[in-house]
Design a protein around this motif. Sequence first.
Motif, short mmCIF file in Angstrom:
data_model
loop_
_atom_site.label_atom_id
_atom_site.label_comp_id
_atom_site.label_asym_id
_atom_site.label_seq_id
_atom_site.Cartn_x
_atom_site.Cartn_y
_atom_site.Cartn_z
N MET A 278 0.83 -1.21 0.00
CA MET A 278 0.00 0.00 0.00
C MET A 278 0.86 1.26 0.00
O MET A 278 0.50 2.26 -0.63
CB MET A 278 -0.95 -0.02 1.20
N ALA A 279 1.99 1.23 0.69
CA ALA A 279 2.90 2.39 0.66
C ALA A 279 3.44 2.58 -0.75
O ALA A 279 3.52 3.71 -1.26
CB ALA A 279 4.04 2.19 1.66
N GLY A 280 3.81 1.47 -1.40
CA GLY A 280 4.31 1.57 -2.77
C GLY A 280 3.27 2.09 -3.73
O GLY A 280 3.57 2.90 -4.62
N LEU A 281 2.02 1.66 -3.56
CA LEU A 281 0.95 2.16 -4.43
C LEU A 281 0.72 3.65 -4.23
O LEU A 281 0.46 4.38 -5.19
CB LEU A 281 -0.34 1.37 -4.18
N GLY A 282 0.79 4.10 -2.99
CA GLY A 282 0.62 5.52 -2.72
C GLY A 282 1.67 6.35 -3.43
O GLY A 282 1.37 7.42 -4.00
N VAL A 283 2.91 5.87 -3.43
CA VAL A 283 3.99 6.58 -4.11
C VAL A 283 3.75 6.59 -5.62
O VAL A 283 3.98 7.60 -6.30
CB VAL A 283 5.35 5.95 -3.77
N LYS A 284 3.28 5.47 -6.17
CA LYS A 284 3.02 5.40 -7.60
C LYS A 284 1.86 6.32 -8.01
O LYS A 284 1.89 6.92 -9.08
CB LYS A 284 2.70 3.96 -7.99
N VAL A 285 0.83 6.42 -7.17
CA VAL A 285 -0.27 7.34 -7.47
C VAL A 285 0.24 8.78 -7.49
O VAL A 285 -0.18 9.60 -8.31
CB VAL A 285 -1.40 7.18 -6.44
N GLY A 286 1.18 9.08 -6.59
CA GLY A 286 1.75 10.42 -6.53
C GLY A 286 1.04 11.32 -5.55
O GLY A 286 -0.11 11.07 -5.16
N LEU A 287 1.73 12.39 -5.17
CA LEU A 287 1.19 13.29 -4.15
C LEU A 287 -0.12 13.91 -4.59
O LEU A 287 -1.10 13.92 -3.84
CB LEU A 287 2.22 14.39 -3.83
N ALA A 288 -0.17 14.44 -5.81
CA ALA A 288 -1.39 15.12 -6.27
C ALA A 288 -2.57 14.16 -6.29
O ALA A 288 -3.69 14.50 -5.86
CB ALA A 288 -1.18 15.73 -7.65
N GLY A 289 -2.33 12.95 -6.79
CA GLY A 289 -3.41 11.98 -6.85
C GLY A 289 -3.89 11.54 -5.48
O GLY A 289 -5.10 11.39 -5.26
N MET A 290 -2.97 11.37 -4.54
CA MET A 290 -3.35 10.96 -3.20
C MET A 290 -4.09 12.09 -2.47
O MET A 290 -5.04 11.84 -1.73
CB MET A 290 -2.13 10.52 -2.40
#
Length: 488
Positions: A278-290
């Motif tokens: 889940m941490a890796g997915l958050g990074v892949k989504v990116g700050l703006a997306g999260m």
Amino acid sequence: MIPYIRRAAGLCLVLLAALLVNAARVMVFEAGSLDGNPADRRPAIARWGQPRGEIVVDGRPVTGAWDSGQQLRYERSYTHGPLYAPVTGYASQTYGTTHLEHAEDAILSGTDPMLAPLPFWNDIVRGRRPGGNAVTTIRAAMQEAAYRGLAGKRGAVVAVEPSSGRILTLVSSPSYDPAVLSGTGREVKDAWARLNSSPNQPMLNRAIRQTYPPGSTFKMVTAAAALDAGVVTDVDAPTVTPDPFVLPGTRRVLPNEATGCRNASLAYAIQWSCNTVMAGLGVKVGLAGMVDAAEGFGFGDTGLKVPSWVARSNFDRDMSADQLALSSIGQFNTRATPLQMAMVAAAVANNGEIAHPYLVDRTTTSGGTTVHRTVRTSYRQAMRPSTATQLQRLMVKAVEEGTGANAAIPGATVGGKTGTAQHGLGNTGIPYAWFIAWAQAADAAQPAVAVAVVVEDAEASRTDISGGGSAAPIAKAVMEEALRASTP
């Protein structure tokens, strides 16, 4: 003689004119400042000279009034005060009002113009109508189940009806009896001092006024963001996520409580709560997306009222990559109220849409005539309906075969997500236990309830907490009552 009479009459006219001018000055130009003068006790005498209207739960008032025989005549009384304190708040002759007693004060005190038979009636007669009533959305059986489940431990429970936004349960523990603050005098001041100095903070409404790190329950927000952004297209496909996982730009290794998380799928990561995935997915989504995803669920909203104001849940808008990774699993500066996390569960249950939560179904006159009824409104579309459908399946699997097994209800479909919220210096404190869930009866068209539970002082090992040992059974008891009430 006549000239003297004329002079006297003229003087009387001048004096009468001066009297009228002075009366106009006092009644028109200085009325506001005089009304606000703390030395004027007439407003307080009038305010407490008649009983307040009732706050109603399941058709029965949970408030009342008793005649003290004092100058401030009627003091507020409460039925099952500690149970409903997070809902009612207090109405004190010394310390004012809070929660529904404050938000619906005009209705309860009889000053609301809507209670009058004609426009400007109250201004004309310089009086007030009998206090009206505030009919809540709370269900007594669910409230009692949540209160019993917390058993005096620090924590909170919030349950909402996903389709409508009706708040069915609002419990904060430990609680207090609002009646001890109702009147005036030394006993009231002593009670106020005692309650405010208590380390357990019984007057803190943890359900809507306290924010906590949401821990792994926030992974549902990250999962929604990953699916909506197309970072994950198949929830059962492996992800390219190493284990151990080194936080970007650091040498710090992010641990997993679960096993088998290396390159695990999103479905497995939700089922067993893999931090690394889940941490890796958050990074892949990116700050703006999260940030967009979190705010789509209500994080960052400073204006939410139910009608009492709700503390702002936080997801930082400016973070480094390692901080974003931690935030994506509900750590770092991410914080949420229990109501906010109940709204996350409700969004999954309600096909991605969050109905605006509300606590007052309607207000009425003292005779029961409806003054105002709350109308269902949409609050946010937190995710695509297709994303919500996939997350429903993942949450159900987490209960049937994963960490949320303690929330399973025979004959019903239950989806849930456990969470552990680390806190304290170096994360050495016992983690807060979280559980969010929703439940749907076997023959029902839609889920009956979404719930969030947080237990601050969970007396269990970290493994037990992450497995839903502390919070999930409380959520189960509340959901069982909701399903029982929804069964014809």
